[in-house]
Design an enzyme around this catalytic site. Structure first.
Site, PDB file in Angstrom:
ATOM      1  N   GLU A 176      13.186  40.089  16.175  1.00 13.50           N
ATOM      2  CA  GLU A 176      13.356  38.691  15.759  1.00 13.50           C
ATOM      3  C   GLU A 176      12.040  38.024  15.375  1.00 13.50           C
ATOM      4  O   GLU A 176      11.717  36.939  15.863  1.00 13.50           O
ATOM      5  CB  GLU A 176      14.064  37.909  16.872  1.00 13.50           C
ATOM      6  CG  GLU A 176      15.430  38.466  17.209  1.00 13.50           C
ATOM      7  CD  GLU A 176      16.094  37.803  18.416  1.00 13.50           C
ATOM      8  OE1 GLU A 176      15.537  36.787  18.913  1.00 13.50           O
ATOM      9  OE2 GLU A 176      17.147  38.285  18.859  1.00 13.50           O
ATOM     10  N   ASN A 219      14.428  44.785  14.533  1.00 13.28           N
ATOM     11  CA  ASN A 219      15.759  44.386  14.982  1.00 13.28           C
ATOM     12  C   ASN A 219      15.871  42.859  14.905  1.00 13.28           C
ATOM     13  O   ASN A 219      14.941  42.141  15.275  1.00 13.28           O
ATOM     14  CB  ASN A 219      15.970  44.856  16.435  1.00 13.28           C
ATOM     15  CG  ASN A 219      17.363  44.610  16.958  1.00 13.28           C
ATOM     16  OD1 ASN A 219      18.337  45.120  16.420  1.00 13.28           O
ATOM     17  ND2 ASN A 219      17.475  43.829  18.025  1.00 13.28           N
ATOM     18  N   HIS A 255      25.745  39.802  16.110  1.00 15.15           N
ATOM     19  CA  HIS A 255      26.387  38.760  16.927  1.00 15.15           C
ATOM     20  C   HIS A 255      27.168  37.848  15.985  1.00 15.15           C
ATOM     21  O   HIS A 255      26.590  37.045  15.250  1.00 15.15           O
ATOM     22  CB  HIS A 255      25.337  37.954  17.688  1.00 15.15           C
ATOM     23  CG  HIS A 255      24.602  38.729  18.727  1.00 15.15           C
ATOM     24  ND1 HIS A 255      25.220  39.249  19.845  1.00 15.15           N
ATOM     25  CD2 HIS A 255      23.290  39.091  18.820  1.00 15.15           C
ATOM     26  CE1 HIS A 255      24.328  39.884  20.591  1.00 15.15           C
ATOM     27  NE2 HIS A 255      23.152  39.810  19.984  1.00 15.15           N
ATOM     28  N   GLU A 284      23.906  45.122  18.424  1.00 14.62           N
ATOM     29  CA  GLU A 284      24.264  44.166  19.481  1.00 14.62           C
ATOM     30  C   GLU A 284      25.567  43.450  19.153  1.00 14.62           C
ATOM     31  O   GLU A 284      25.674  42.232  19.278  1.00 14.62           O
ATOM     32  CB  GLU A 284      23.139  43.137  19.677  1.00 14.62           C
ATOM     33  CG  GLU A 284      21.786  43.732  20.020  1.00 14.62           C
ATOM     34  CD  GLU A 284      20.714  42.694  20.270  1.00 14.62           C
ATOM     35  OE1 GLU A 284      21.062  41.529  20.600  1.00 14.62           O
ATOM     36  OE2 GLU A 284      19.521  43.021  20.141  1.00 14.62           O
ATOM     37  N   ASP A 286      28.968  41.658  19.099  1.00 14.59           N
ATOM     38  CA  ASP A 286      30.052  40.983  19.803  1.00 14.59           C
ATOM     39  C   ASP A 286      30.635  39.951  18.851  1.00 14.59           C
ATOM     40  O   ASP A 286      29.999  39.561  17.871  1.00 14.59           O
ATOM     41  CB  ASP A 286      29.624  40.361  21.134  1.00 14.59           C
ATOM     42  CG  ASP A 286      28.354  39.531  21.067  1.00 14.59           C
ATOM     43  OD1 ASP A 286      28.080  38.922  20.009  1.00 14.59           O
ATOM     44  OD2 ASP A 286      27.615  39.485  22.065  1.00 14.59           O
TER      45      ASP A 286
END
Length: 375
Positions: A176, A219, A255, A284, A286
């Protein structure tokens, strides 16, 4: 997505709409997962592909009314071992957890995850080495000189990556580092602010020296599609590769929220990074939804969630460089989402009793039906 899959997801969602289990202590209302090793996501993965999850622990879990999930919940560990052939440390390798004091490393929980993975024939993703968030106060408020900060980071990377040499498949080296406008985080990232952008290249070089075989990744979130942020990574990585910096991969976190549309250019985005010679991954995933406290998802929400999960996996499977797909936790009771998004929830693929949502079946269908030249 195939129309049959969507129809199946809707039917399954309707069947599961009531009753739903929202309490970890509630009596299970659904048929629990079968015990056969073939009745699992990992049993369907194409050759060379990894389906993974974050291992719950550290971070927000330390403030919740339950003990550490990974070390205390045996049913959780059983599902973790059975369903996945890849695991990531959710918080146990982040700076604030791993480095509680200067010169002190809390390796025990991370060691346990790596040992668990070895016993269960799983690979491990390391997360993360350089980040603007979840840094300990002793670091951010320590008043260190530039030379001292550089030494601290170099020693950290050499120590952590070196400890797990040969045991980590992929490392999120830099996490990030751009904001949503594609601007480098030169203010809130202590490393970039104090040491300049070149520290990112240094981090990759140090990680490669510590473990020559681990794959080294950038990432980030909100880089699923082609936008200002992913464009910034594309330009940076081109520049770093031209300098000989050992960047092996680019990963998008995934996400997602049902509030927003699905990033339809996911595949095109992954492919352009692949053309740079990089591996790609989705790390990651969800899919959260609007959900009032105590409420249960509607069949329509569950079907839409299943669609988003499936489209993310299908996008990865359709790109030969994308060999790793990780969900950020698999059971709602340990999800980070309600803590950080109080009006949203039910973001994972299993209910609190480990029974399976439509999203689980959607992922399994995609793995079983993959005609991507991998099997």
């Amino acid at each position: 997505m195939k129309p049959l899959r969507i129809a199946t997801a809707v039917l399954v969602a309707a069947a599961m709409a009531t009753p739903l289990v929202s309490s970890a202590s509630a009596t299970p209302q659904h048929q629990p997962p079968g015990q056969s090793k073939k009745d699992a996501l990992r049993a369907e993965v194409p050759k060379g592909f990894f389906i993974g999850t974050a291992v719950a622990g550290g971070g927000h879990h330390e403030d919740q009314p339950y003990p550490d999930p990974f070390s205390s919940d045996q049913p959780y560990r059983n599902v973790l071992a059975k369903e996945f052939n890849s695991v990531s440390a959710e918080n146990q390798m982040k700076w604030d957890f791993l480095r509680p004091e200067p010169g002190v490393y809390r390796f025990g929980p991370a060691d346990d995850i790596v040992a668990f993975a070895k016993r269960n024939n799983q690979v491990v993703r390391g997360h993360t080495l350089l980040w603007h968030s979840q840094n300990p106060a002793w670091l951010t408020e320590g008043g260190y000189t530039k030379a001292q900060l550089k030494q601290i980071l170099r020693d950290h990377i050499r120590t952590v990556v070196g400890r797990y040499k040969g045991k980590i498949q992929q490392w999120d080296v830099a996490n990030e580092i751009f904001d949503d406008q594609g601007v480098l985080r030169s203010q809130d990232n202590i490393w970039i602010r104090e040491l300049g952008p070149g520290i990112v290249a240094d981090a990759f070089r140090w990680a490669r020296q510590a473990d020559p075989k681990a794959k080294l990744y950038f990432n980030d979130y909100n880089v699923e599609g082609i936008n200002a942020k992913s464009n910034a990574y594309y330009a940076l990585i081109q520049d770093l590769l031209a300098q000989g910096v050992p960047v092996d991969g680019f990963s998008t976190q995934g996400h997602l929220s049902l509030r927003y549309g699905f990033p339809g250019d996911l595949t095109d985005n992954l492919r352009r990074f692949a053309r740079l010679g990089l591996e790609t991954a989705i790390t990651e995933v969800d899919v959260r939804m609007d959900l009032a406290p105590g409420a249960t998802p509607t069949p329509e929400q569950l079907a839409k969630q299943a669609e988003y999960y499936q489209r993310m996996l299908d996008g990865c499977l359709s790109v030969s460089s994308c060999n790793s797909f990780t969900i950020w936790g698999f059971v709602d009771k340990y999800s980070w989402v309600p803590v950080f998004f109080p009006s949203e929830g039910a973001a994972t693929i299993m209910w609190d009793d480990f029974s399976r949502k439509p999203a689980y079946h959607a992922l399994r269908d995609s793995l079983k039906d993959c005609y991507c030249g991998r099997k």
